[in-house]
Design a protein around this motif. Structure first.
Motif, short mmCIF file in Angstrom:
data_model
loop_
_atom_site.label_atom_id
_atom_site.label_comp_id
_atom_site.label_asym_id
_atom_site.label_seq_id
_atom_site.Cartn_x
_atom_site.Cartn_y
_atom_site.Cartn_z
N ARG A 97 0.83 -1.21 0.00
CA ARG A 97 0.00 0.00 0.00
C ARG A 97 0.86 1.26 0.00
O ARG A 97 0.58 2.23 -0.73
CB ARG A 97 -0.90 -0.04 1.23
N MET A 98 1.94 1.25 0.78
CA MET A 98 2.81 2.42 0.86
C MET A 98 3.66 2.61 -0.40
O MET A 98 3.99 3.74 -0.77
CB MET A 98 3.71 2.34 2.09
N LEU A 99 4.00 1.53 -1.07
CA LEU A 99 4.73 1.66 -2.34
C LEU A 99 3.88 2.41 -3.36
O LEU A 99 4.36 3.28 -4.08
CB LEU A 99 5.11 0.28 -2.87
N LEU A 100 2.61 2.07 -3.42
CA LEU A 100 1.71 2.77 -4.33
C LEU A 100 1.49 4.21 -3.88
O LEU A 100 1.40 5.13 -4.71
CB LEU A 100 0.37 2.05 -4.43
N PHE A 101 1.41 4.42 -2.58
CA PHE A 101 1.19 5.77 -2.07
C PHE A 101 2.35 6.69 -2.45
O PHE A 101 2.14 7.78 -3.01
CB PHE A 101 1.02 5.73 -0.55
N TRP A 102 3.58 6.28 -2.17
CA TRP A 102 4.72 7.11 -2.53
C TRP A 102 4.91 7.15 -4.05
O TRP A 102 5.44 8.14 -4.58
CB TRP A 102 6.00 6.61 -1.85
N GLY A 103 4.47 6.12 -4.73
CA GLY A 103 4.57 6.10 -6.18
C GLY A 103 3.76 7.21 -6.84
O GLY A 103 4.07 7.63 -7.97
N ILE A 104 2.73 7.68 -6.17
CA ILE A 104 1.94 8.80 -6.71
C ILE A 104 2.82 10.02 -6.93
O ILE A 104 2.60 10.80 -7.87
CB ILE A 104 0.78 9.13 -5.74
N PHE A 105 3.83 10.18 -6.08
CA PHE A 105 4.69 11.36 -6.14
C PHE A 105 6.02 11.10 -6.86
O PHE A 105 6.81 12.03 -7.04
CB PHE A 105 4.97 11.85 -4.72
N LEU A 106 6.26 9.85 -7.24
CA LEU A 106 7.50 9.50 -7.92
C LEU A 106 7.32 9.49 -9.44
O LEU A 106 6.24 9.12 -9.93
CB LEU A 106 7.99 8.12 -7.47
N GLU A 142 -4.90 10.60 19.55
CA GLU A 142 -5.93 10.01 18.71
C GLU A 142 -6.54 10.99 17.70
O GLU A 142 -6.80 10.59 16.57
CB GLU A 142 -7.04 9.42 19.60
N PRO A 143 -6.76 12.25 18.05
CA PRO A 143 -7.32 13.18 17.06
C PRO A 143 -6.45 13.37 15.82
O PRO A 143 -6.95 13.79 14.78
CB PRO A 143 -7.45 14.50 17.84
N LEU A 144 -5.15 13.05 15.92
CA LEU A 144 -4.26 13.21 14.77
C LEU A 144 -4.20 11.96 13.89
O LEU A 144 -3.62 12.00 12.81
CB LEU A 144 -2.84 13.54 15.26
N ARG A 145 -4.83 10.89 14.33
CA ARG A 145 -4.71 9.64 13.61
C ARG A 145 -5.69 9.52 12.45
O ARG A 145 -5.60 8.59 11.64
CB ARG A 145 -4.91 8.45 14.56
N TRP A 146 -6.63 10.42 12.34
CA TRP A 146 -7.65 10.30 11.29
C TRP A 146 -7.02 10.24 9.90
O TRP A 146 -7.50 9.51 9.03
CB TRP A 146 -8.63 11.48 11.38
N PHE A 147 -5.96 11.02 9.71
CA PHE A 147 -5.33 11.04 8.38
C PHE A 147 -4.75 9.67 8.03
O PHE A 147 -4.92 9.18 6.90
CB PHE A 147 -4.22 12.10 8.35
N GLY A 148 -4.08 9.05 8.98
CA GLY A 148 -3.52 7.72 8.74
C GLY A 148 -4.57 6.69 8.44
O GLY A 148 -4.39 5.83 7.56
N TYR A 149 -5.72 6.75 9.14
CA TYR A 149 -6.79 5.81 8.89
C TYR A 149 -7.47 6.07 7.55
O TYR A 149 -7.83 5.13 6.83
CB TYR A 149 -7.83 5.89 10.01
N LEU A 150 -7.66 7.34 7.22
CA LEU A 150 -8.37 7.69 6.00
C LEU A 150 -7.55 7.33 4.76
O LEU A 150 -8.06 6.72 3.81
CB LEU A 150 -8.71 9.18 5.99
N PHE A 151 -6.28 7.72 4.76
CA PHE A 151 -5.43 7.49 3.59
C PHE A 151 -4.57 6.23 3.73
O PHE A 151 -3.76 5.94 2.85
CB PHE A 151 -4.53 8.71 3.34
N ARG A 152 -4.77 5.49 4.80
CA ARG A 152 -4.10 4.23 5.08
C ARG A 152 -2.59 4.35 5.01
O ARG A 152 -1.90 3.47 4.46
CB ARG A 152 -4.60 3.14 4.15
N THR A 153 -2.07 5.44 5.57
CA THR A 153 -0.63 5.54 5.78
C THR A 153 -0.26 4.94 7.13
O THR A 153 0.92 4.97 7.52
CB THR A 153 -0.16 7.01 5.71
#
Length: 503
Positions: free
Chosen positions: A128-137, A364-375
């Motif tokens: 999942r993270m390979l594809l995520f960083w691949g968006i910017f590569l 916990e309030p900062l974790r929403w981004f990680g859950y939403l974008f699965r980072t």
């Protein structure tokens, strides 16, 4: 100052052709993953399977998660989504509309993983993270169909940006966190971790059976594994002799994961990790690969016009096609690097929090981004200690005439004896992971759905002898030191019956 900055950024300068290989390998793994998962469309992703949607929402759902695969509980809709995902993964493999293919492939992979988290494994996070960083590569700038619609070839293949830094740091985080989470004595002082890992018949492969006979070798390999994961990533940040250190990392990691694949049943884990390091291949190696590939494809050149422009960048970039002034382009590049830098900082923080450092805990309030974008990510492979509760499943089915057969052994007469190969009882690693999670008391809610699914599927096959009752039994066999095991204990995890015939 400029000279110092250029020196410090050397470890993060990547070859565009290596990034292309990373893209191709990542897409190939995604396609392989889809092919394996597609054999269980109903079982793993439909309401008639082992995790219906209402159970997913009630027990396993996070309010910030999103999944297109949740739009329907029909396996036919899942099949359609799988076909769409395979289509975009193929586009990514060929480098056709690479940026779009990367974004959609990432979205659909996140969606698929969110649909059934019970069958997930550590390799899924990395893919999942390979594809995520691949968006910017710029991993579509070489070896792609996009390269047929290009400006003149680049003067050099070297590329540096915040995204290349993120990619290198992500690889290091995988192994650093894996090692830091392995804080049990069996890893750090006793050297017995691999012994216990190879004592698990549920994952033992033929190579592991051979290695299991040599306790001192296993002890050596335990420490070698721990310190390789802990120390080797540091070589990725050495700014001198970069090609040598890169190749050392790639070669060691290939040997490391090949060894894992020969000894333990880990599904696609080893392939994902082997694919992940291809972007590190240095320019001298890529020059050699480039020559070999181009030499062997010359005869096919007339038929592969769009695929064989090995020396061209992907396409006219967006900024050039819009005729933007150089200053505006520079601003856009700076903005993109700033965004990627913030994303990398967030990912680093998440990983630091996962190794239980109280001073670095992410609220916990900062974790929403990680859950939403699965980072979100966790690299706890065999950590903090190796699982000791081994065993095997018996699916004790009772026929209307009172006979007992084992559905796990294709309806043969029931026996409590340990099978010669426990790992062969699993169709694939997804089922193996599910069976592992099925044991936990916290997942007891899963048990009736699995039991009823097995009972229904068996009875729907006219070639099978009908059964009226099924007991899911686990023969628990705890691994002990010095090649000993506890006496197997019989645990009935769940029982279910067919509905009685209407009168």
């Amino acid at each position: 100052m400029t000279r110092v900055l250029n020196f410090l950024r050397r470890p993060f300068v990547l070859d565009l052709r290596a990034l292309a290989l990373l893209r191709i390998a990542t897409a190939a793994v995604v396609l392989t993953d889809l092919a394996i998962r597609s054999t269980d469309l109903e079982a793993h992703y439909a309401n008639m399977g082992i995790l219906p949607l209402h159970v997913l929402y009630e027990r396993n759902w996070n309010a910030y998660q999103v999944s297109l695969h949740n739009i329907s509980g029909l396996w036919q809709i899942q099949a359609l989504l799988f076909l769409v995902a395979a289509g975009f993964a193929t586009m990514l493999l060929l480098g056709y509309k690479t940026r779009l293919a990367t974004v959609v492939s990432w979205l659909l992979l996140v969606s698929l993983q969110n649909r059934n988290p019970i069958i997930g494994q550590g390799g899924d996070d990395l893919l999942r993270m390979l594809l995520f960083w691949g968006i910017f590569l710029p991993w579509g700038r070489m070896y792609s169909t996009d390269a047929g619609r290009t400006e003149p070839k680049p003067a050099a293949y070297s590329y540096f940006s915040a995204a290349t830094v993120a990619y290198v740091v992500q690889l290091a985080l995988v192994y650093w966190c894996t090692a830091l989470l392995k804080n049990a004595p069996e890893w750090t002082t006793e050297g017995t971790a691999i012994y216990y890992a190879l004592s698990l018949d549920q994952v033992l492969m033929p190579g592991g059976r051979i290695l299991y006979q040599f306790p001192e070798v296993m002890r050596f390999l335990t420490f070698a594994t721990y310190y390789t994961e802990l120390l080797l990533p540091f070589v990725l940040f050495i700014p001198v002799g970069v090609p040598f250190w890169r190749m050392l990392f790639v070669v060691v990691m290939y040997g490391f994961h090949l060894g894992i694949s020969l000894t333990l049943f880990v599904g696609l884990f080893f392939l994902i990790n082997m694919a992940s390091v291809l972007g590190l291949l240095p320019t001298p190696v890529m020059d050699w690969i480039d020559r070999q590939v181009r030499t062997r494809t010359q005869r096919l050149q007339p038929h592969l016009t769009r695929l064989s422009n090995w020396r061209s960048p992907v396409r006219v970039n967006v900024e050039s096609s819009l005729n933007l002034p150089p200053k505006t382009i520079q601003i856009l590049h700076g903005l993109r690097n700033a965004v990627v830098t913030l994303l990398l900082a967030y990912v680093c923080w998440w990983n630091l929090d996962s190794i239980a450092n109280p001073s670095l805990t992410m609220s916990e309030p900062l974790r929403w981004f990680g859950y939403l974008f699965r980072t979100d990510q966790h690299w706890g492979m065999f950590a903090p200690a190796v699982f000791k509760d081994d065993g095997w499943y018996i699916l004790d089915a009772t026929t209307p005439k009172g006979r007992h057969i084992d559905l796990n052994r294709k309806g043969r007469p029931l026996t409590l004896a340990k099978p010669a190969s426990v790992v062969s009882l699993f169709k694939n690693d997804r089922w193996r992971k599910y069976s592992e999670n099925y044991l936990f008391v916290s997942n007891a809610y899963l048990r009736p759905y699995y039991c009823n699914y097995l009972l229904r599927v068996w009875n729907e096959d006219s070639d099978n002898a009908p059964v009226r009752r099924l007991d899911v039994i686990y023969m628990k066999e705890v691994s002990l030191p010095n090649y000993k095991v506890a006496t197997p204990s019989r645990e009935v995890l769940c029982s279910c019956e067919t509905a009685p015939p209407a009168k």
